[in-house]
Design a protein around this motif. Sequence first.
Motif, PDB file in Angstrom:
ATOM      1  N   GLN A  11       0.833  -1.204   0.000  1.00 10.73           N
ATOM      2  CA  GLN A  11       0.000   0.000   0.000  1.00 10.73           C
ATOM      3  C   GLN A  11       0.868   1.255   0.000  1.00 10.73           C
ATOM      4  O   GLN A  11       0.581   2.232  -0.708  1.00 10.73           O
ATOM      5  CB  GLN A  11      -0.929   0.007   1.226  1.00 10.73           C
ATOM      6  CG  GLN A  11      -2.019  -1.043   1.203  1.00 10.73           C
ATOM      7  CD  GLN A  11      -3.118  -0.717   0.191  1.00 10.73           C
ATOM      8  OE1 GLN A  11      -2.997   0.220  -0.603  1.00 10.73           O
ATOM      9  NE2 GLN A  11      -4.186  -1.475   0.212  1.00 10.73           N
ATOM     10  N   PHE A  12       1.942   1.222   0.796  1.00 15.22           N
ATOM     11  CA  PHE A  12       2.843   2.381   0.848  1.00 15.22           C
ATOM     12  C   PHE A  12       3.497   2.600  -0.510  1.00 15.22           C
ATOM     13  O   PHE A  12       3.646   3.733  -0.974  1.00 15.22           O
ATOM     14  CB  PHE A  12       3.905   2.167   1.927  1.00 15.22           C
ATOM     15  CG  PHE A  12       4.834   3.330   2.094  1.00 15.22           C
ATOM     16  CD1 PHE A  12       4.363   4.545   2.597  1.00 15.22           C
ATOM     17  CD2 PHE A  12       6.174   3.227   1.755  1.00 15.22           C
ATOM     18  CE1 PHE A  12       5.217   5.633   2.751  1.00 15.22           C
ATOM     19  CE2 PHE A  12       7.029   4.313   1.902  1.00 15.22           C
ATOM     20  CZ  PHE A  12       6.545   5.513   2.408  1.00 15.22           C
ATOM     21  N   ASP A  13       3.872   1.503  -1.159  1.00 18.69           N
ATOM     22  CA  ASP A  13       4.470   1.589  -2.491  1.00 18.69           C
ATOM     23  C   ASP A  13       3.481   2.184  -3.488  1.00 18.69           C
ATOM     24  O   ASP A  13       3.863   2.994  -4.339  1.00 18.69           O
ATOM     25  CB  ASP A  13       4.907   0.199  -2.954  1.00 18.69           C
ATOM     26  CG  ASP A  13       5.557   0.229  -4.334  1.00 18.69           C
ATOM     27  OD1 ASP A  13       6.629   0.842  -4.474  1.00 18.69           O
ATOM     28  OD2 ASP A  13       4.986  -0.364  -5.267  1.00 18.69           O
ATOM     29  N   ARG A  14       2.217   1.803  -3.366  1.00 15.56           N
ATOM     30  CA  ARG A  14       1.200   2.349  -4.268  1.00 15.56           C
ATOM     31  C   ARG A  14       1.020   3.841  -4.055  1.00 15.56           C
ATOM     32  O   ARG A  14       0.848   4.602  -5.021  1.00 15.56           O
ATOM     33  CB  ARG A  14      -0.130   1.626  -4.062  1.00 15.56           C
ATOM     34  CG  ARG A  14      -1.273   2.222  -4.889  1.00 15.56           C
ATOM     35  CD  ARG A  14      -2.485   1.337  -4.865  1.00 15.56           C
ATOM     36  NE  ARG A  14      -2.242   0.101  -5.600  1.00 15.56           N
ATOM     37  CZ  ARG A  14      -3.109  -0.925  -5.638  1.00 15.56           C
ATOM     38  NH1 ARG A  14      -4.240  -0.846  -4.966  1.00 15.56           N
ATOM     39  NH2 ARG A  14      -2.825  -1.996  -6.334  1.00 15.56           N
ATOM     40  N   VAL A  15       1.061   4.279  -2.797  1.00 11.77           N
ATOM     41  CA  VAL A  15       0.945   5.714  -2.506  1.00 11.77           C
ATOM     42  C   VAL A  15       2.072   6.473  -3.189  1.00 11.77           C
ATOM     43  O   VAL A  15       1.848   7.506  -3.833  1.00 11.77           O
ATOM     44  CB  VAL A  15       0.979   5.972  -0.982  1.00 11.77           C
ATOM     45  CG1 VAL A  15       1.053   7.473  -0.703  1.00 11.77           C
ATOM     46  CG2 VAL A  15      -0.253   5.389  -0.311  1.00 11.77           C
ATOM     47  N   LEU A  16       3.292   5.965  -3.054  1.00 18.62           N
ATOM     48  CA  LEU A  16       4.445   6.633  -3.657  1.00 18.62           C
ATOM     49  C   LEU A  16       4.325   6.674  -5.179  1.00 18.62           C
ATOM     50  O   LEU A  16       4.579   7.709  -5.802  1.00 18.62           O
ATOM     51  CB  LEU A  16       5.737   5.916  -3.259  1.00 18.62           C
ATOM     52  CG  LEU A  16       6.140   6.003  -1.782  1.00 18.62           C
ATOM     53  CD1 LEU A  16       7.420   5.224  -1.536  1.00 18.62           C
ATOM     54  CD2 LEU A  16       6.312   7.452  -1.346  1.00 18.62           C
ATOM     55  N   GLN A  17       3.938   5.549  -5.789  1.00 22.13           N
ATOM     56  CA  GLN A  17       3.817   5.508  -7.239  1.00 22.13           C
ATOM     57  C   GLN A  17       2.724   6.445  -7.743  1.00 22.13           C
ATOM     58  O   GLN A  17       2.823   6.977  -8.849  1.00 22.13           O
ATOM     59  CB  GLN A  17       3.511   4.080  -7.699  1.00 22.13           C
ATOM     60  CG  GLN A  17       4.679   3.125  -7.562  1.00 22.13           C
ATOM     61  CD  GLN A  17       4.443   1.836  -8.318  1.00 22.13           C
ATOM     62  OE1 GLN A  17       4.065   1.848  -9.485  1.00 22.13           O
ATOM     63  NE2 GLN A  17       4.638   0.718  -7.649  1.00 22.13           N
ATOM     64  N   ALA A  67      -7.398   0.938  -3.623  1.00 19.42           N
ATOM     65  CA  ALA A  67      -6.495   0.503  -2.550  1.00 19.42           C
ATOM     66  C   ALA A  67      -7.255   0.371  -1.238  1.00 19.42           C
ATOM     67  O   ALA A  67      -7.076  -0.601  -0.490  1.00 19.42           O
ATOM     68  CB  ALA A  67      -5.341   1.495  -2.394  1.00 19.42           C
ATOM     69  N   GLY A  68      -8.114   1.346  -0.953  1.00 15.22           N
ATOM     70  CA  GLY A  68      -8.903   1.289   0.272  1.00 15.22           C
ATOM     71  C   GLY A  68      -9.857   0.113   0.282  1.00 15.22           C
ATOM     72  O   GLY A  68      -9.998  -0.597   1.284  1.00 15.22           O
ATOM     73  N   GLN A  69     -10.503  -0.117  -0.847  1.00 18.76           N
ATOM     74  CA  GLN A  69     -11.452  -1.224  -0.935  1.00 18.76           C
ATOM     75  C   GLN A  69     -10.758  -2.572  -0.842  1.00 18.76           C
ATOM     76  O   GLN A  69     -11.246  -3.490  -0.186  1.00 18.76           O
ATOM     77  CB  GLN A  69     -12.244  -1.113  -2.242  1.00 18.76           C
ATOM     78  CG  GLN A  69     -13.203   0.074  -2.243  1.00 18.76           C
ATOM     79  CD  GLN A  69     -13.791   0.343  -3.615  1.00 18.76           C
ATOM     80  OE1 GLN A  69     -13.093   0.287  -4.607  1.00 18.76           O
ATOM     81  NE2 GLN A  69     -15.073   0.638  -3.660  1.00 18.76           N
ATOM     82  N   ALA A  70      -9.605  -2.699  -1.491  1.00 23.92           N
ATOM     83  CA  ALA A  70      -8.857  -3.957  -1.435  1.00 23.92           C
ATOM     84  C   ALA A  70      -8.394  -4.259  -0.015  1.00 23.92           C
ATOM     85  O   ALA A  70      -8.309  -5.421   0.389  1.00 23.92           O
ATOM     86  CB  ALA A  70      -7.663  -3.905  -2.376  1.00 23.92           C
ATOM     87  N   SER A  71      -8.097  -3.207   0.759  1.00 21.88           N
ATOM     88  CA  SER A  71      -7.589  -3.402   2.119  1.00 21.88           C
ATOM     89  C   SER A  71      -8.656  -3.921   3.076  1.00 21.88           C
ATOM     90  O   SER A  71      -8.331  -4.499   4.115  1.00 21.88           O
ATOM     91  CB  SER A  71      -7.015  -2.083   2.661  1.00 21.88           C
ATOM     92  OG  SER A  71      -8.041  -1.140   2.910  1.00 21.88           O
ATOM     93  N   THR A  72      -9.932  -3.723   2.738  1.00 23.81           N
ATOM     94  CA  THR A  72     -11.008  -4.157   3.643  1.00 23.81           C
ATOM     95  C   THR A  72     -11.960  -5.167   3.004  1.00 23.81           C
ATOM     96  O   THR A  72     -12.939  -5.575   3.641  1.00 23.81           O
ATOM     97  CB  THR A  72     -11.830  -2.938   4.120  1.00 23.81           C
ATOM     98  OG1 THR A  72     -12.334  -2.226   2.973  1.00 23.81           O
ATOM     99  CG2 THR A  72     -10.984  -1.999   4.961  1.00 23.81           C
TER     100      THR A  72
END
Length: 210
Positions: A11-17, A67-72
């Motif tokens: 998730q952190f990597d996705r934020v950076l990208q 990303a938010g939906q995948a996390s939950t």
Amino acid sequence: MFSFLDRTVLQFDRVLQTLVPHAARAMRVSPADNEEEAPLNAAERKHSIGLMRINHTGEVCAQALYAGQASTAKLDAVREEMEHAAEEEVDHLVWCEKRLYSLGSRPSILNPLFYGASFSIGAGAGLISDRLSLGFVAATEDQVCLHLDKHMEALPAQDAKSKAILTQMRIDEAKHKQAALASGGYVFPKPIMAIMTQVSKVMTTSTYRI
């Protein structure tokens, strides 16, 4: 199967990208590469920049939402669908960013705020139910398609590069909408869709210039 720590790192990597310029990489060649760069006067260039900045911010929001939906997400199949859609949306993100820089501009400085808000909305929808989460994807993609239709009409007629990008994005977004509904997504009532339309207008107004 990824552990909680693995997912956090991803998730952190996705934020950076998503938020760091030139960090993401597209899987597909930009449709703009097949078009010639046409001359634009100052007003036309400014308008193309504004529209493409809006679309880039929309892709930032899409990355955060998925990303938010995948996390939950409760079901692995739903999580995988969110992640697959997010991968295709990366292409859109990169295409719009590249076009902005080629026009002599840059993405909106408000993108980190929109990312955070969209991630929260996506995670919240996923916590409630996968069906609601998928329905939110379908409703969001419906709004995106409407925006893309308007933007393709509003672009300067000779800006074939920007139009080529939006045309392919429109095809992909419609596909994501249908996939979400086919997977059991909830169909939102018209009053909710009207609210989403108003929220999207706020985003477009704020990102057109900044």
